[in-house]
Motif scaffolding. Structure first.
Motif, PDB file in Angstrom:
ATOM      1  N   ASN A 102     -21.845   1.043  17.253  1.00 52.06           N
ATOM      2  CA  ASN A 102     -20.632   0.787  18.019  1.00 52.06           C
ATOM      3  C   ASN A 102     -19.942   2.082  18.421  1.00 52.06           C
ATOM      4  OD1 ASN A 102     -19.820   1.512  15.514  1.00 52.06           O
ATOM      5  ND2 ASN A 102     -18.141   0.045  15.372  1.00 52.06           N
ATOM      6  N   VAL A 103     -20.639   3.212  18.236  1.00 54.04           N
ATOM      7  CA  VAL A 103     -20.083   4.512  18.646  1.00 54.04           C
ATOM      8  C   VAL A 103     -20.635   4.861  20.018  1.00 54.04           C
ATOM      9  CG1 VAL A 103     -20.073   6.965  18.125  1.00 54.04           C
ATOM     10  CG2 VAL A 103     -19.852   5.315  16.284  1.00 54.04           C
ATOM     11  N   ASN A 104     -19.747   5.258  20.925  1.00 58.42           N
ATOM     12  CA  ASN A 104     -20.193   5.653  22.262  1.00 58.42           C
ATOM     13  C   ASN A 104     -19.857   7.108  22.511  1.00 58.42           C
ATOM     14  OD1 ASN A 104     -21.284   3.209  23.196  1.00 58.42           O
ATOM     15  ND2 ASN A 104     -19.232   2.410  23.507  1.00 58.42           N
ATOM     16  N   LEU A 105     -20.884   7.909  22.812  1.00 60.05           N
ATOM     17  CA  LEU A 105     -20.674   9.323  23.117  1.00 60.05           C
ATOM     18  C   LEU A 105     -20.694   9.526  24.617  1.00 60.05           C
ATOM     19  CD1 LEU A 105     -23.023  11.219  20.678  1.00 60.05           C
ATOM     20  CD2 LEU A 105     -20.562  11.470  20.822  1.00 60.05           C
ATOM     21  N   ILE A 164     -26.442  15.219  17.366  1.00 60.54           N
ATOM     22  CA  ILE A 164     -25.367  14.323  16.934  1.00 60.54           C
ATOM     23  C   ILE A 164     -25.906  12.929  16.647  1.00 60.54           C
ATOM     24  CG2 ILE A 164     -23.230  13.181  17.655  1.00 60.54           C
ATOM     25  CD1 ILE A 164     -22.582  15.681  19.264  1.00 60.54           C
ATOM     26  N   ILE A 165     -26.760  12.413  17.558  1.00 60.17           N
ATOM     27  CA  ILE A 165     -27.236  11.045  17.333  1.00 60.17           C
ATOM     28  C   ILE A 165     -28.548  11.019  16.543  1.00 60.17           C
ATOM     29  CG2 ILE A 165     -26.091  10.209  19.401  1.00 60.17           C
ATOM     30  CD1 ILE A 165     -28.739  10.051  20.792  1.00 60.17           C
ATOM     31  N   LEU A 166     -29.016  12.201  16.124  1.00 61.34           N
ATOM     32  CA  LEU A 166     -30.201  12.330  15.279  1.00 61.34           C
ATOM     33  C   LEU A 166     -31.413  11.630  15.885  1.00 61.34           C
ATOM     34  CD1 LEU A 166     -28.518  11.828  11.808  1.00 61.34           C
ATOM     35  CD2 LEU A 166     -29.469  13.940  12.709  1.00 61.34           C
ATOM     36  N   ALA A 167     -31.671  11.946  17.154  1.00 60.45           N
ATOM     37  CA  ALA A 167     -32.807  11.330  17.838  1.00 60.45           C
ATOM     38  C   ALA A 167     -33.993  12.269  17.790  1.00 60.45           C
ATOM     39  CB  ALA A 167     -32.427  11.034  19.286  1.00 60.45           C
ATOM     40  N   GLN A 168     -35.149  11.755  17.385  1.00 60.90           N
ATOM     41  CA  GLN A 168     -36.374  12.548  17.354  1.00 60.90           C
ATOM     42  C   GLN A 168     -37.169  12.300  18.625  1.00 60.90           C
ATOM     43  OE1 GLN A 168     -36.975  14.435  14.657  1.00 60.90           O
ATOM     44  NE2 GLN A 168     -35.126  13.643  13.682  1.00 60.90           N
ATOM     45  N   ILE A 169     -38.148  13.171  18.887  1.00 58.00           N
ATOM     46  CA  ILE A 169     -39.029  12.944  20.029  1.00 58.00           C
ATOM     47  C   ILE A 169     -39.805  11.660  19.765  1.00 58.00           C
ATOM     48  CG2 ILE A 169     -40.861  13.928  21.444  1.00 58.00           C
ATOM     49  CD1 ILE A 169     -38.742  15.890  21.420  1.00 58.00           C
ATOM     50  N   GLY A 170     -39.800  10.752  20.719  1.00 56.27           N
ATOM     51  CA  GLY A 170     -40.507   9.483  20.556  1.00 56.27           C
ATOM     52  C   GLY A 170     -39.576   8.331  20.236  1.00 56.27           C
ATOM     53  N   ASP A 171     -38.335   8.642  19.811  1.00 45.05           N
ATOM     54  CA  ASP A 171     -37.364   7.569  19.529  1.00 45.05           C
ATOM     55  C   ASP A 171     -36.917   6.915  20.816  1.00 45.05           C
ATOM     56  OD1 ASP A 171     -35.464   8.938  16.704  1.00 45.05           O
ATOM     57  OD2 ASP A 171     -37.470   8.061  16.875  1.00 45.05           O
ATOM     58  N   VAL A 172     -36.429   5.679  20.701  1.00 49.68           N
ATOM     59  CA  VAL A 172     -35.854   5.000  21.859  1.00 49.68           C
ATOM     60  C   VAL A 172     -34.352   4.902  21.631  1.00 49.68           C
ATOM     61  CG1 VAL A 172     -35.747   2.842  23.138  1.00 49.68           C
ATOM     62  CG2 VAL A 172     -37.935   3.684  22.333  1.00 49.68           C
ATOM     63  N   ILE A 173     -33.572   5.504  22.555  1.00 51.06           N
ATOM     64  CA  ILE A 173     -32.119   5.446  22.414  1.00 51.06           C
ATOM     65  C   ILE A 173     -31.565   4.482  23.456  1.00 51.06           C
ATOM     66  CG2 ILE A 173     -31.970   7.804  21.558  1.00 51.06           C
ATOM     67  CD1 ILE A 173     -30.821   8.485  24.407  1.00 51.06           C
ATOM     68  N   THR A 174     -30.318   4.055  23.248  1.00 54.37           N
ATOM     69  CA  THR A 174     -29.678   3.143  24.196  1.00 54.37           C
ATOM     70  C   THR A 174     -28.582   3.890  24.935  1.00 54.37           C
ATOM     71  OG1 THR A 174     -29.982   1.481  22.488  1.00 54.37           O
ATOM     72  CG2 THR A 174     -28.712   0.819  24.407  1.00 54.37           C
ATOM     73  N   VAL A 175     -28.548   3.730  26.242  1.00 54.08           N
ATOM     74  CA  VAL A 175     -27.412   4.268  26.996  1.00 54.08           C
ATOM     75  C   VAL A 175     -26.707   3.113  27.694  1.00 54.08           C
ATOM     76  CG1 VAL A 175     -28.426   6.551  27.368  1.00 54.08           C
ATOM     77  CG2 VAL A 175     -28.761   4.785  29.069  1.00 54.08           C
ATOM     78  N   THR A 176     -25.382   3.240  27.777  1.00 56.80           N
ATOM     79  CA  THR A 176     -24.575   2.234  28.456  1.00 56.80           C
ATOM     80  C   THR A 176     -24.022   2.870  29.715  1.00 56.80           C
ATOM     81  OG1 THR A 176     -23.921   1.500  26.261  1.00 56.80           O
ATOM     82  CG2 THR A 176     -22.711   0.568  28.111  1.00 56.80           C
ATOM     83  N   THR A 177     -24.205   2.177  30.850  1.00 50.16           N
ATOM     84  CA  THR A 177     -23.709   2.743  32.104  1.00 50.16           C
ATOM     85  C   THR A 177     -22.236   2.401  32.274  1.00 50.16           C
ATOM     86  OG1 THR A 177     -24.219   0.762  33.360  1.00 50.16           O
ATOM     87  CG2 THR A 177     -25.955   2.410  33.142  1.00 50.16           C
ATOM     88  N   SER A 178     -21.618   2.974  33.320  1.00 47.26           N
ATOM     89  CA  SER A 178     -20.197   2.715  33.531  1.00 47.26           C
ATOM     90  C   SER A 178     -19.951   1.275  33.964  1.00 47.26           C
ATOM     91  CB  SER A 178     -19.630   3.697  34.567  1.00 47.26           C
ATOM     92  OG  SER A 178     -20.458   3.732  35.698  1.00 47.26           O
ATOM     93  N   THR A 179     -20.996   0.529  34.330  1.00 47.55           N
ATOM     94  CA  THR A 179     -20.805  -0.884  34.673  1.00 47.55           C
ATOM     95  C   THR A 179     -21.002  -1.779  33.463  1.00 47.55           C
ATOM     96  OG1 THR A 179     -23.100  -0.941  35.354  1.00 47.55           O
ATOM     97  CG2 THR A 179     -21.451  -0.679  37.087  1.00 47.55           C
ATOM     98  N   GLY A 180     -21.358  -1.174  32.320  1.00 46.44           N
ATOM     99  CA  GLY A 180     -21.473  -1.955  31.098  1.00 46.44           C
ATOM    100  C   GLY A 180     -22.883  -2.365  30.728  1.00 46.44           C
ATOM    101  N   GLU A 181     -23.850  -2.055  31.583  1.00 47.63           N
ATOM    102  CA  GLU A 181     -25.232  -2.459  31.266  1.00 47.63           C
ATOM    103  C   GLU A 181     -25.847  -1.489  30.284  1.00 47.63           C
ATOM    104  OE1 GLU A 181     -25.653  -3.657  35.810  1.00 47.63           O
ATOM    105  OE2 GLU A 181     -27.563  -3.247  34.831  1.00 47.63           O
ATOM    106  N   GLN A 182     -26.695  -2.028  29.415  1.00 48.70           N
ATOM    107  CA  GLN A 182     -27.346  -1.188  28.410  1.00 48.70           C
ATOM    108  C   GLN A 182     -28.813  -0.982  28.771  1.00 48.70           C
ATOM    109  OE1 GLN A 182     -26.547  -2.229  24.358  1.00 48.70           O
ATOM    110  NE2 GLN A 182     -24.561  -1.298  24.710  1.00 48.70           N
ATOM    111  N   PHE A 183     -29.286   0.238  28.555  1.00 49.34           N
ATOM    112  CA  PHE A 183     -30.660   0.576  28.895  1.00 49.34           C
ATOM    113  C   PHE A 183     -31.354   1.287  27.738  1.00 49.34           C
ATOM    114  CE2 PHE A 183     -31.937  -0.207  33.184  1.00 49.34           C
ATOM    115  CZ  PHE A 183     -30.746  -0.484  33.833  1.00 49.34           C
ATOM    116  N   PRO A 184     -32.574   0.894  27.398  1.00 50.27           N
ATOM    117  CA  PRO A 184     -33.314   1.674  26.418  1.00 50.27           C
ATOM    118  C   PRO A 184     -34.056   2.809  27.130  1.00 50.27           C
ATOM    119  CG  PRO A 184     -34.537  -0.323  26.947  1.00 50.27           C
ATOM    120  CD  PRO A 184     -33.331  -0.306  27.833  1.00 50.27           C
TER     121      PRO A 184
END
Lengths: 357, 135
Positions: free
Chosen positions: A132-135, A181-201
């Motif tokens: 629930n943290v958004n950077l 900060i988000i402790l992402a390694q190469i190969g991980d799948v992260i989620t981004v949220t756009t300004s319209t609210g949609e989430q993308f892996p």
């Protein structure tokens, strides 16, 4: 002055007190070596710092700036064209971020002789979502080939292969600060949220490190198609066109030309980064001034010491018959020679250094 | 099965598009072919997020195999001009002035244009010589 006589005298004196001559020579050599080292270091540092900015900055950037219209509608209306109109509360008018007619513009740019290359770019505002943290962050959609060829993109991708960005779909190269900060390694799948609210892996395929912490904590890179998908826009959605010219000095003229024919805003690198050129010049002046001052001070010191040596040596002549006349003339010769040889030595060192530059 | 093409028209261009205009269509599924069609209607309600309007078009000769939601790229013919007098775009100052070979400036009327060439409808003839304006 008989140069043969002078040469013999100075040779004799230089070699008679060989150790002292050697010490003076080593002193001068050391001084000039440090001078060369210091200036080379400053030069290299300048180049690196400027490179950080100029490598990644386009010579001309075409984009749409949010600004109010230059001529307000009432000033162009038939009724009040010739009146003086007091307009208050003017708001910016520009509803689109994307460049209009972008493909025709890029085709035209590619035929321009002054242009070395063109790289399109999209800047998308996103949130890096971690539970629930958004950077806060920006994803730059780039044409990987053009970006690497023109703007040294691959030099700043420290981990992973930059080509994976276009070979793997829905991939992202994270800024090193973000990754930490988000402790992402190469190969991980992260989620981004756009300004319209949609989430993308998005799959992490590399880290980007520019060295500027504020930049690395926010910026990431994805391919143009991935970013267009993120924003839900079509293939013609491009927000910036980055142009690299063959001659950087043409940038202001070219930018003015493009501003007129493309009806978009064009910024040249000189305007965008005026403070960097000033900074480089000032740093260069300071390092030269300091270096030359130190050399002159050292030179005076050595001259002083050699002066004392001359008086000492002059004492030997006092027992001979011809001492009075010889004394004055010999003194003159000796002064002349010691300073002459010191300057000669110094100039040779400087000469080597200029050649090395 | 009868298919309708839905074309997204940018806000900047919507006024130029009218029903009856000719359309040249290319599809991802039929890569090497260009089809012809015609605009049937223009939907007046804009998609606010993309700032585009939808124009409906039909094929003149519909291809044999089609499916819903296939990708389409199209050019709409807005106007055409036979025997047009054109000059290079960079010889035109302020979209209205040209410099003649004797140094004088002349006002001209322009027609169709892109970033490379401009059509001159009034003000110049075949025999006029122009100078490149100084930057």
């Amino acid at each position: 002055m008989s140069f043969k006589l002078l040469f013999n005298i100075s040779k004799a004196l230089l070699f008679s007190r060989f150790k002292q001559t050697l010490v003076a020579a080593i002193g001068v050599t050391f001084g000039i070596t440090m001078f060369i080292t210091l200036l080379s270091f400053m030069n290299g540092l300048n180049k690196m710092l400027d490179g950080l900015v100029s490598n990644r900055t386009p010579h001309v950037r075409i984009y749409n700036n949010i600004k109010p219209s230059v001529v307000q509608p009432i000033n162009e209306s038939a009724q009040f064209k010739d009146a003086y109109n007091f307009i208050s509360s003017v708001k910016p008018y520009n509803t689109r971020k994307e460049i209009y007619n972008v493909n025709a513009i890029m085709d035209k740019l590619k035929t321009d002789d002054r242009v070395l290359g063109v790289a399109p770019k999209i800047a998308a505002q996103v949130f890096y979502t971690l539970g629930n943290v958004n950077l806060n962050g920006v994803i730059n959609g780039v044409d990987v080939d053009a970006e690497a060829r023109l703007f040294y993109f691959n030099d700043y991708v420290t981990t992973g292969n930059y080509l994976d960005l276009q070979n793997t779909s829905n991939s992202i190269i994270l800024g090193k600060g973000v990754a930490d900060i988000i402790l992402a390694q190469i190969g991980d799948v992260i989620t981004v949220t756009t300004s319209t609210g949609e989430q993308f892996p998005l799959k992490v395929v590399g880290y980007f490190q520019s060295g500027i912490a504020d930049y690395d904590k926010v910026q990431s890179y994805a391919s143009i198609t991935t970013t267009q998908k993120l924003l839900g826009r079509g293939k013609s959605y491009i927000s910036d066109i980055q142009v690299k010219l063959k001659d950087i000095n043409l940038a202001p003229v070219v930018a003015t030309e493009y501003r007129n024919i493309f009806e978009a805003d064009a910024e040249d690198i000189q305007t965008a980064n005026a403070q960097f050129e000033t900074g480089t010049n000032v740093r260069t002046i300071i390092s030269y001034a300091v270096g030359i001052t130190l050399l002159i001070v050292a030179g005076f010191g050595i001259y002083n010491i050699l002066n004392m040596l001359i008086y000492e040596k002059d004492g030997y002549h006092s027992h001979t018959k011809t001492n009075r006349l010889c004394g004055v003339r010999c003194k003159k010769h000796l002064y002349f020679h010691c300073t002459y040889y010191r300057h000669l030595w110094g100039t040779c060192r400087n000469g080597f250094w200029f050649c090395a530059q | 099965m009868f298919f309708v093409l839905e074309l997204n028209i940018d806000e900047n261009d919507i006024l130029k598009v009218k029903p009856g205009q000719q359309v040249f269509i290319r599809m991802d599924s039929y890569k090497n072919e260009v089809f012809e069609g015609e605009i049937t209607s223009v939907d007046p309600i804009m998609n606010e997020r993309t700032r585009t309007f939808t124009a409906n078009a039909i094929f003149k000769t519909q291809p044999q195999v089609l499916f819903p939601n296939l990708s389409v790229e199209a050019n709409i013919l807005i106007s055409s001009q036979e025997k047009a007098l054109t000059i290079p775009r960079n010889y035109l100052l302020n979209d209205s002035l040209v410099t003649l070979s004797d140094g004088s400036k002349r006002n001209v009327q322009t027609g169709l244009m892109d970033y490379n060439i401009v059509e001159i409808t009034q003000g110049l003839t075949d025999n006029d010589q122009l100078l490149l304006p100084k930057q």
